[in-house]
Design an enzyme around this catalytic site. Structure first.
Site, PDB file in Angstrom:
ATOM      1  N   ASN A 156      47.592  49.647  79.498  1.00  0.00           N
ATOM      2  CA  ASN A 156      48.287  50.374  78.445  1.00  0.00           C
ATOM      3  C   ASN A 156      47.706  51.714  78.025  1.00  0.00           C
ATOM      4  O   ASN A 156      48.380  52.480  77.350  1.00  0.00           O
ATOM      5  CB  ASN A 156      48.374  49.500  77.193  1.00  0.00           C
ATOM      6  CG  ASN A 156      49.116  48.212  77.443  1.00  0.00           C
ATOM      7  OD1 ASN A 156      50.276  48.223  77.838  1.00  0.00           O
ATOM      8  ND2 ASN A 156      48.442  47.100  77.242  1.00  0.00           N
ATOM      9  N   TYR A 157      46.469  51.979  78.390  1.00  0.00           N
ATOM     10  CA  TYR A 157      45.843  53.187  77.873  1.00  0.00           C
ATOM     11  C   TYR A 157      45.356  54.170  78.918  1.00  0.00           C
ATOM     12  O   TYR A 157      45.142  55.332  78.617  1.00  0.00           O
ATOM     13  CB  TYR A 157      44.664  52.814  76.969  1.00  0.00           C
ATOM     14  CG  TYR A 157      45.112  52.220  75.663  1.00  0.00           C
ATOM     15  CD1 TYR A 157      45.624  53.036  74.669  1.00  0.00           C
ATOM     16  CD2 TYR A 157      45.043  50.860  75.432  1.00  0.00           C
ATOM     17  CE1 TYR A 157      46.053  52.502  73.471  1.00  0.00           C
ATOM     18  CE2 TYR A 157      45.476  50.314  74.239  1.00  0.00           C
ATOM     19  CZ  TYR A 157      45.979  51.142  73.263  1.00  0.00           C
ATOM     20  OH  TYR A 157      46.405  50.615  72.080  1.00  0.00           O
ATOM     21  N   LEU A 158      45.111  53.680  80.110  1.00  0.00           N
ATOM     22  CA  LEU A 158      44.514  54.565  81.102  1.00  0.00           C
ATOM     23  C   LEU A 158      45.578  55.141  82.015  1.00  0.00           C
ATOM     24  O   LEU A 158      46.286  54.398  82.694  1.00  0.00           O
ATOM     25  CB  LEU A 158      43.486  53.776  81.907  1.00  0.00           C
ATOM     26  CG  LEU A 158      42.380  53.177  81.044  1.00  0.00           C
ATOM     27  CD1 LEU A 158      41.446  52.323  81.879  1.00  0.00           C
ATOM     28  CD2 LEU A 158      41.599  54.277  80.337  1.00  0.00           C
TER      29      LEU A 158
END
Length: 751
Positions: A708-710
């Site tokens: 979800n973030y990278l």
DNA sequence: TAACTAACTTAGAAACCCTACG
DNA sequence: CGTAGGGTTTCTAAGTTAGTTA
């Protein structure tokens, strides 16, 4: 009384005049509160605060007061105090108790991102060929899908086979009319090479088969008995079903919790016949053990099924998947994420959830709203039933929705992450984060300036933003008290969640955070902050109770509105994405060394990933079997070591032997032995790396940040740069989700 | 403006399944 | 061949955000 309000006023050392208008507004709001208790509480705290009129407070107040043009008030933020207080009374060790049993305790520090270079954002910025600026750029050539290039085809071979199997199956799909359209290209669709909708339209055509409902309740066989007060009691089917929900969970800790039991019992009684209700009055007298045993036996039986039976089950599942697990959206067959309706059961809230144990009721066709295109073949409700509604809203992405009975929120059936509609959004998310990269310096300078603002609300906003940026905190919306577990994010932090240390362990201006965040995961961190931030925090905390809001002039809506002004599309969560991705990129650069072999490089990757997970506080309960599995691994390592020394010894003697004999055969033997040693060394090294990795990962969950973030392009580029197969980094599902990134990122991609 | 609602992303736990090992 | 255990998948809760309503 007027003075009693003073701490609520917008005022800072600069001081200002008193503002009565504000007081009135404030009063008004008070009356809106539903709960009288809360009003009382409010009064109480006002009084409490009035006692604190110390000189400094006075000084502030008397000087020119900062005004809040927005007319902001303390708002409803502290309306929920009372309950919290009550709870605290009950258990002084509430914190400890509330804390998840994930054993997390020590402050995890992100070793990277040293203070000194915090504000330096990486300079190099380059755009990729295909990249488009996320919002307005539509200059995409809708290339038609062609054969994938050889390289990729090779790489993806294994899954491709599986894929093509699936694609074959889909021929079974209804192929009527113009809409359904052209046969799907057998190659994977590269939606990222096509133009996007710009006007809020999410699709032009959508057809699906509706949801799969939970199987109907099957009454227990008559030999599985329920006992009340030691006596057998045959329950009505309705009561029995709910009883089985509890019976299934007997081994779970939930069933020992008071709230869970209380909520369950209350809801269970609602399902009982009057007779049952009259009889069953005490949960403690209920004996669900036979049910529990029965379900255990059932799952054992399932495990013990023969191969054929298992295969049959699998095929049945596959059939269901093929029929209901896909939809047609704009000429493409796309996978649905959750096409099964959530079965009834007992609500499992996380942390100290006040509603845990409540009955989650069965969803019926008449609860369901179907969304699809007008000109599609609408899904049929099961025979004899009706949908609640069929609508055709192409401004949303969901196919099916219903309202859940615990919180009254809406649940949706949507597409898989590999779908175009999710992928585009994901891509766009990272593009927004990359745009933030370009202006983050400016924004940081701005909030640093704002720490000095005359207006309290601006200072609070600026300090909060600093936390969000530096610590990757979540925005922190207000929550309805009593409806959910008491958790907070940045804007909803309370005084009790931080401690200030002018000096701590040799560092100045240290702030200690200790609070429960999303999913009741504890956030604990001690961080040195800039002096101005520290002073501001002292100011914000002045004359407040522990359960007062730290940022009483701020909420997420105010913050996001401000962010929106700073950059188009900027919201609080973009900082998390940005900081996570930039940290990964930085760490990869720092940690990867060219000489290392692949396993070592992967360890480096995992470490970089870990730095991000720590930053984002992604934790997990240490696996129950952790210690044991560590031990097993150690045993393996020891064995490997022994094996290695044996092999070395053999090599030595072989060498000696060869020296004496000097024949081909013994030379060859030396070579083989050498190889053996090398192989074992490699294996040993691999095991050791694995052990390190696992140990470091004990309470850290890498998955969430990875998913979800990278920005996946960072990882893909890294793989390409170092010749690491992407499969080592992303499993099949992840590769499907990130297909766009795998296809478009070159080895020189820069976030 | 604040409360409410809808839509969508992010999250850890649990269930499931596959594979390496004895 | 059976099984432990670890990776993968599923599940659904819990957030964020924007828009609408009172």
């Amino acid at each position: 009384m007027s003075g009693d309000h003073s701490h609520n006023e917008d005022q800072v050392d600069g001081g200002s005049r008193f503002n009565d208008k504000y007081k009135d507004k404030y009063k008004e709001k008070e009356h809106k509160h539903k709960d009288h208790k809360k009003d009382k509480e409010r009064e109480k705290s006002k009084h409490g605060n009035s006692d604190h009129k110390d000189s400094s407070d006075k000084k502030h107040r008397d000087k020119e007061k900062m005004k809040h043009k927005d007319g902001s008030t303390d708002k409803y933020k502290d309306k929920h105090k009372e309950k919290r207080k009550e709870e605290k009374m009950k258990s002084l060790d509430g914190k400890v108790k509330k804390e998840k049993e994930n054993g997390f305790a020590s402050p995890l520090h992100l070793k990277s991102e040293p203070e000194d270079n915090f504000y330096h954002s990486p300079k190099h910025e380059r755009s990729l060929k295909r990249e488009r600026d996320d919002d307005n750029d539509t200059e995409f050539k809708p290339k038609k899908i062609k054969i994938e290039n050889d390289k990729k085809a090779k790489k993806r071979k294994p899954e491709e086979d599986a894929k093509s199997k699936k694609t074959k199956n889909k021929k079974g799909e209804v192929a009527d009319g113009k809409k359904k359209a052209k046969k799907e290209p057998e190659e994977k669709w590269k939606w990222w090479e096509e133009e996007r909708y710009t006007d809020g339209v999410k699709w032009k055509f959508l057809e699906h088969k509706g949801p799969v409902f939970a199987p109907p309740y099957e009454p227990l066989p008559s030999n599985v008995k329920f006992y009340y007060d030691g006596k057998h009691m045959k329950l009505s089917p309705e009561a029995e079903e709910v009883a089985t929900f509890f019976g299934k969970m007997l081994d779970h800790e939930y069933t020992t919790k008071d709230i869970f039991r209380k909520n369950f019992f209350k809801d269970w009684r609602k399902e009982m016949t009057p007779e049952e209700k009259a009889k069953i009055t005490d949960l403690k007298k209920c004996d669900f053990n036979e049910m529990n045993d029965y379900f255990k036996a059932q799952s054992e039986a399932r495990k013990a099924m023969t191969k054929e039976e298992k295969l049959q089950r699998k095929e049945e599942n596959e059939r269901l998947l093929q029929e209901y697990g896909f939809c047609i959206m704009d000429n493409h067959r796309e996978r649905i994420a959750n096409f099964r309706i959530e079965p009834p059961g007992l609500f499992r809230g996380r942390g100290d959830h006040p509603k845990m144990g409540m009955l989650k009721r069965r969803i019926r066709p008449q609860d369901i709203i179907i969304n699809c295109s007008k000109d599609s073949k609408h899904p049929e409700p099961p025979p004899g039933t009706k949908w609640k509604e069929v609508r055709h809203d192409n401004k949303v992405t969901w196919l099916v929705s219903w309202t859940e009975n615990i919180q009254g929120s809406i649940k949706y059936i949507m597409l898989n992450p590999s779908s175009r509609i999710k992928g585009e959004k994901d891509w766009q998310k990272y593009e927004t984060a990359r745009r933030l990269k370009k202006c983050v310096d400016r924004i940081r300078n701005q909030y640093r300036e704002d720490w000095k603002s005359k207006e309290m609300r601006i200072r609070q906003r600026a300090v909060a933003l600093y936390f969000i940026d530096k610590l990757a905190l979540r925005a922190g919306n207000e929550k309805e008290e009593g409806e959910t577990a008491d958790t907070v994010g940045c804007c909803s932090l309370r005084v009790e969640h931080i401690k200030l240390y002018p000096e701590n362990e040799g560092q100045e201006y240290v702030v200690e955070f200790d609070f429960l965040g999303k999913d009741s995961i504890r956030y604990y961190n001690k961080v040195p902050v800039e002096k101005r931030v520290f002073k501001n925090l002292q100011l914000f905390m002045e004359n407040k109770e522990p359960d007062d809001d730290l940022f009483d002039r701020l909420n997420t809506s105010v913050l996001n509105k401000h962010l929106q002004e700073l950059m188009d599309g900027l919201t609080a969560k973009v900082f998390r994405t940005y900081n996570a991705s930039i940290t990964l990129q930085q760490q990869l650069k720092e940690l990867t060394s060219a000489e290392e072999n692949i396993p070592a490089k992967i360890l480096s990757y995992n470490r970089a990933n870990r730095a991000v997970a720590i930053l984002c506080n992604h934790q997990r309960a240490p696996p129950k079997t952790f210690e044991k599995s560590m031990q097993n691994l150690q045993t393996k390592i020891d064995a490997k070591r022994d094996q290695l020394s044996d092999a070395k010894r053999e090599l030595k003697s072989a060498k000696a032997d060869a020296k004496v004999r000097r024949d081909e055969k013994s030379k060859k033997s030396v070579e083989t032995k050498k190889k053996a040693v090398q192989r074992i060394e490699e294996q040993l090294m691999k095991l050791e790396v694995q052990a390190t990795d696992r140990e470091e990962n004990k309470q850290i969950a890498l998955g969430t940040s990875k998913l979800n973030y990278l920005d996946p392009r960072i990882s893909v580029a890294w793989c390409k740069k170092w010749g690491i197969p992407v499969e080592k980094i992303y499993n099949k599902t992840q590769r499907e989700k990130f297909a766009w990134a795998i296809d478009m990122a070159d080895d020189d991609f820069e976030f």
